[in-house]
Scaffold this motif. Sequence first.
Motif, PDB file in Angstrom:
ATOM      1  N   SER A 117     -45.122 -45.457  50.122  1.00  0.00           N
ATOM      2  CA  SER A 117     -45.459 -45.608  51.541  1.00  0.00           C
ATOM      3  C   SER A 117     -44.626 -46.688  52.224  1.00  0.00           C
ATOM      4  N   VAL A 118     -44.182 -47.689  51.474  1.00  0.00           N
ATOM      5  CA  VAL A 118     -43.373 -48.758  52.067  1.00  0.00           C
ATOM      6  C   VAL A 118     -42.039 -48.207  52.556  1.00  0.00           C
ATOM      7  N   SER A 119     -41.332 -47.487  51.684  1.00  0.00           N
ATOM      8  CA  SER A 119     -40.023 -46.944  52.081  1.00  0.00           C
ATOM      9  C   SER A 119     -40.169 -45.904  53.180  1.00  0.00           C
ATOM     10  N   LYS A 120     -41.244 -45.116  53.142  1.00  0.00           N
ATOM     11  CA  LYS A 120     -41.464 -44.122  54.198  1.00  0.00           C
ATOM     12  C   LYS A 120     -41.738 -44.804  55.540  1.00  0.00           C
ATOM     13  N   PHE A 121     -42.532 -45.842  55.508  1.00  0.00           N
ATOM     14  CA  PHE A 121     -42.828 -46.584  56.736  1.00  0.00           C
ATOM     15  C   PHE A 121     -41.550 -47.173  57.316  1.00  0.00           C
ATOM     16  N   GLU A 122     -40.711 -47.746  56.472  1.00  0.00           N
ATOM     17  CA  GLU A 122     -39.459 -48.330  56.942  1.00  0.00           C
ATOM     18  C   GLU A 122     -38.559 -47.264  57.562  1.00  0.00           C
TER      19      GLU A 122
END
Length: 352
Positions: A32-37
């Motif tokens: 979710s971190v990379s997707k959010f970024e």
Amino acid sequence: MKIPFFVQEFTQEMEDAALDTLRNEQFVGGESVSKFEEEFAEYIGTKYAVSVSSGNSALHLSLLALGISQNSKVITPTNSFIASANCIRMINASPMLCDINSEDGSIDMNSINDNADAIIPVHIYGNPCHFDSVKSFADEQKIPIVEDACQAHGATYKNKKVGSISDIGCFSFYPTKNMTVGGDGGIITTNNEEIAKNVSSLRNNGRKTSNEFDKLGFTMRLNTVSAAIGRVQLRNLDDRNQRRREIVAIYRKKLAEDCVLPENKDGKSVYHQIVIRHKKRDEIRNELTESEIGSMIYYEKPIHLQPFYLNLGYSLPNSEQFAKEILSLPSYPSLTDDQANLICEYVNKIIG
């Protein structure tokens, strides 16, 4: 009718995203971190976005990534949250606090009469600063710009999102902001790959590879659950910002005097704060308080008058007068039209 100044948002969609992440992803460094970024970078219109633990962290790490050091001088306006200046002192650089445009509270480039190594303009209250004057100054001095967009998620300047119009943009996701991550959080946006790589390393203890660390870094990552909540908030951001614009339209129409701070004619504000300015500010606030209506002053004491900065010896008259007359009215999206109209009635008791 009791009307709070701020209502913290918590939706079923936020809860579902958080629980799904807790059950299925790593608590730190999950997908979710990379997707959010990726999604935030696409929304702002930059090639890269790097999430961090707060808006303060975003500002701090941005300066480090640019190579700003203890011998550097960095300009920022005094009408802002103290983090806009603290990030400069955190790297032992020298803050050059400047005055503001007394009409809207944004940075006044005419108040600057010295050279610098970087500049941090603030898009205060969600209203884009007068960026052309900032860029002209920065280009002349050949210095980088770090946009403090911590209050301006989705705001635009000449049809471009703030956070995309300079070297680096910095955003905060603190719960009172136009979008949150369920707690502290922040993000930097940039089109510069080297800056993005630097911030990514600095937020993760200076890590170069899984087993190598080539610089002094910090633990300033955004956790996975917060990123998942941020993705939900980002999907709803434009609708929530539009609701804030509907609320400010009521204030502008119904208040007896034209006391709402103006919007930058070259930009589009997202009204993180809806701010009025009036010489009877204290009387207005007392009336609202007695009527159980919340209000706040951002910022009652400018940065240069804070105890930690008094030794710098600044006298900035526009900021000092501005701070005596401004008041923020409720602006959150769940505020109803009836509530906004009622607030106007109580303000008009004093100024009407």
